[in-house]
Design a protein around this motif. Sequence first.
Motif, PDB file in Angstrom:
ATOM      1  N   LYS A  50       0.821  -1.214   0.000  1.00 40.44           N
ATOM      2  CA  LYS A  50       0.000   0.000   0.000  1.00 40.44           C
ATOM      3  C   LYS A  50       0.851   1.259   0.000  1.00 40.44           C
ATOM      4  O   LYS A  50       0.579   2.203  -0.748  1.00 40.44           O
ATOM      5  N   ASP A  51       1.875   1.309   0.824  1.00 37.81           N
ATOM      6  CA  ASP A  51       2.688   2.515   0.921  1.00 37.81           C
ATOM      7  C   ASP A  51       3.423   2.798  -0.388  1.00 37.81           C
ATOM      8  O   ASP A  51       3.619   3.965  -0.760  1.00 37.81           O
ATOM      9  N   GLN A  52       3.834   1.760  -1.081  1.00 40.53           N
ATOM     10  CA  GLN A  52       4.494   1.951  -2.369  1.00 40.53           C
ATOM     11  C   GLN A  52       3.535   2.590  -3.368  1.00 40.53           C
ATOM     12  O   GLN A  52       3.906   3.511  -4.099  1.00 40.53           O
ATOM     13  N   PHE A  53       2.295   2.105  -3.379  1.00 38.85           N
ATOM     14  CA  PHE A  53       1.323   2.684  -4.300  1.00 38.85           C
ATOM     15  C   PHE A  53       1.008   4.128  -3.933  1.00 38.85           C
ATOM     16  O   PHE A  53       0.933   5.000  -4.805  1.00 38.85           O
TER      17      PHE A  53
ATOM     18  N   ALA B 245      -4.273 -10.492 -18.913  1.00 39.37           N
ATOM     19  CA  ALA B 245      -4.660  -9.214 -18.311  1.00 39.37           C
ATOM     20  C   ALA B 245      -4.867  -8.173 -19.391  1.00 39.37           C
ATOM     21  O   ALA B 245      -3.970  -7.918 -20.209  1.00 39.37           O
ATOM     22  N   MET B 246      -6.046  -7.542 -19.388  1.00 39.32           N
ATOM     23  CA  MET B 246      -6.371  -6.496 -20.344  1.00 39.32           C
ATOM     24  C   MET B 246      -6.300  -5.131 -19.654  1.00 39.32           C
ATOM     25  O   MET B 246      -7.003  -4.888 -18.672  1.00 39.32           O
ATOM     26  N   ALA B 247      -5.410  -4.277 -20.146  1.00 35.07           N
ATOM     27  CA  ALA B 247      -5.277  -2.903 -19.642  1.00 35.07           C
ATOM     28  C   ALA B 247      -5.221  -2.846 -18.122  1.00 35.07           C
ATOM     29  O   ALA B 247      -6.072  -2.222 -17.482  1.00 35.07           O
ATOM     30  N   PRO B 248      -4.236  -3.503 -17.503  1.00 41.10           N
ATOM     31  CA  PRO B 248      -4.183  -3.523 -16.033  1.00 41.10           C
ATOM     32  C   PRO B 248      -4.097  -2.121 -15.440  1.00 41.10           C
ATOM     33  O   PRO B 248      -3.437  -1.232 -15.978  1.00 41.10           O
ATOM     34  N   ALA B 249      -4.766  -1.948 -14.309  1.00 38.81           N
ATOM     35  CA  ALA B 249      -4.985  -0.629 -13.702  1.00 38.81           C
ATOM     36  C   ALA B 249      -3.721  -0.055 -13.066  1.00 38.81           C
ATOM     37  O   ALA B 249      -2.768  -0.786 -12.754  1.00 38.81           O
ATOM     38  N   PRO B 250      -3.716   1.262 -12.822  1.00 40.73           N
ATOM     39  CA  PRO B 250      -2.563   1.897 -12.175  1.00 40.73           C
ATOM     40  C   PRO B 250      -2.224   1.339 -10.798  1.00 40.73           C
ATOM     41  O   PRO B 250      -1.101   1.537 -10.326  1.00 40.73           O
TER      42      PRO B 250
ATOM     43  N   GLU C 250      -6.598   5.967 -19.161  1.00 38.53           N
ATOM     44  CA  GLU C 250      -6.890   5.564 -17.786  1.00 38.53           C
ATOM     45  C   GLU C 250      -5.736   4.760 -17.194  1.00 38.53           C
ATOM     46  O   GLU C 250      -5.418   4.893 -16.005  1.00 38.53           O
ATOM     47  N   CYS C 251      -5.151   3.919 -18.019  1.00 31.77           N
ATOM     48  CA  CYS C 251      -4.051   3.038 -17.587  1.00 31.77           C
ATOM     49  C   CYS C 251      -2.928   3.164 -18.611  1.00 31.77           C
ATOM     50  O   CYS C 251      -2.725   2.262 -19.440  1.00 31.77           O
ATOM     51  N   PRO C 252      -2.220   4.269 -18.611  1.00 29.29           N
ATOM     52  CA  PRO C 252      -1.242   4.538 -19.662  1.00 29.29           C
ATOM     53  C   PRO C 252      -0.216   3.419 -19.827  1.00 29.29           C
ATOM     54  O   PRO C 252       0.242   2.827 -18.844  1.00 29.29           O
ATOM     55  N   VAL C 253       0.133   3.150 -21.055  1.00 33.28           N
ATOM     56  CA  VAL C 253       1.015   2.027 -21.371  1.00 33.28           C
ATOM     57  C   VAL C 253       2.331   2.114 -20.604  1.00 33.28           C
ATOM     58  O   VAL C 253       2.764   1.133 -19.985  1.00 33.28           O
TER      59      VAL C 253
END
Length: 262
Positions: free
Chosen positions: A99-102, A156-161, A188-191
């Motif tokens: 969590k802290d890393q995110f 996985a399709m367009a994995p989230a940030p 939304e989830c930049p490459v």
Amino acid sequence: MSHGTGGSALGMGWFGRRLAEKGYIVVGANHHGNTAIEPYQPEGFLCAWERSRDLSTLLDKFVRDPKYGGHIDQKRIFAAGFSLGGHTVIASAGAVYAKDQFLAWLADQPGVNGPREFPDLGDHVERLTENSEPFRTSMTRHGHSYHDPRIKAVFAMAPAPTVRGFTTDSLAEITVPIYIQTGAADQECPVESCTNWLGAKNPSFQIEILDGDIGHYVFLSEPTKYAIEDVPEIAIDPAGINRRTIHQHAADTADRFFSATV
């Protein structure tokens, strides 16, 4: 099969139907508190690690189910997900969330307090921490591994940030085959900050960037007239983008990838 944040299994029906036509038994999760089939709850958005537990619980249920259990080849169990569902299935392959890393990464993203489905999400953390024992308990589990060894491959399709919370060591140690497919124009989830970042942490991940003006929401179902009127930012693709063609490509790619891993 794991839907995106605030979505539903039905919204991924295009993927499930195509795989079912190829002989797969497809089980779609509706992640409690984070699904459009019920009122949103901030806990469901904040505690994303619970989603991998959802998938393992569903798998437990279906391998024992008298109707389906006898038809499931437990050597050929796969997981697929879109957006936060992409995060979910990568976690099920062994990625561990810190969590802290995110939060440290998020602090450098200006003006972000939550996803479009829950824009004031961050404002709920203090209240939940003070008043919700289930929330506090879940928070103690964020750094656990939710690797389910029954899952043999992940699409996985367009994995989230939120993947930016996965620890480098846990990503590097994943041996489960993973294929990641993302549109080049995903805002939304930049490459670079999501998909390519993951690929740099584990070179065994197979990465496919769909060229052109292909954005994030192309991985949702083909829109109805109501959706076009109500949520055009999700339902309407740029000129020249054929959502049905992309769906077929995604499902065919997943099928070939899954078939090649066992």
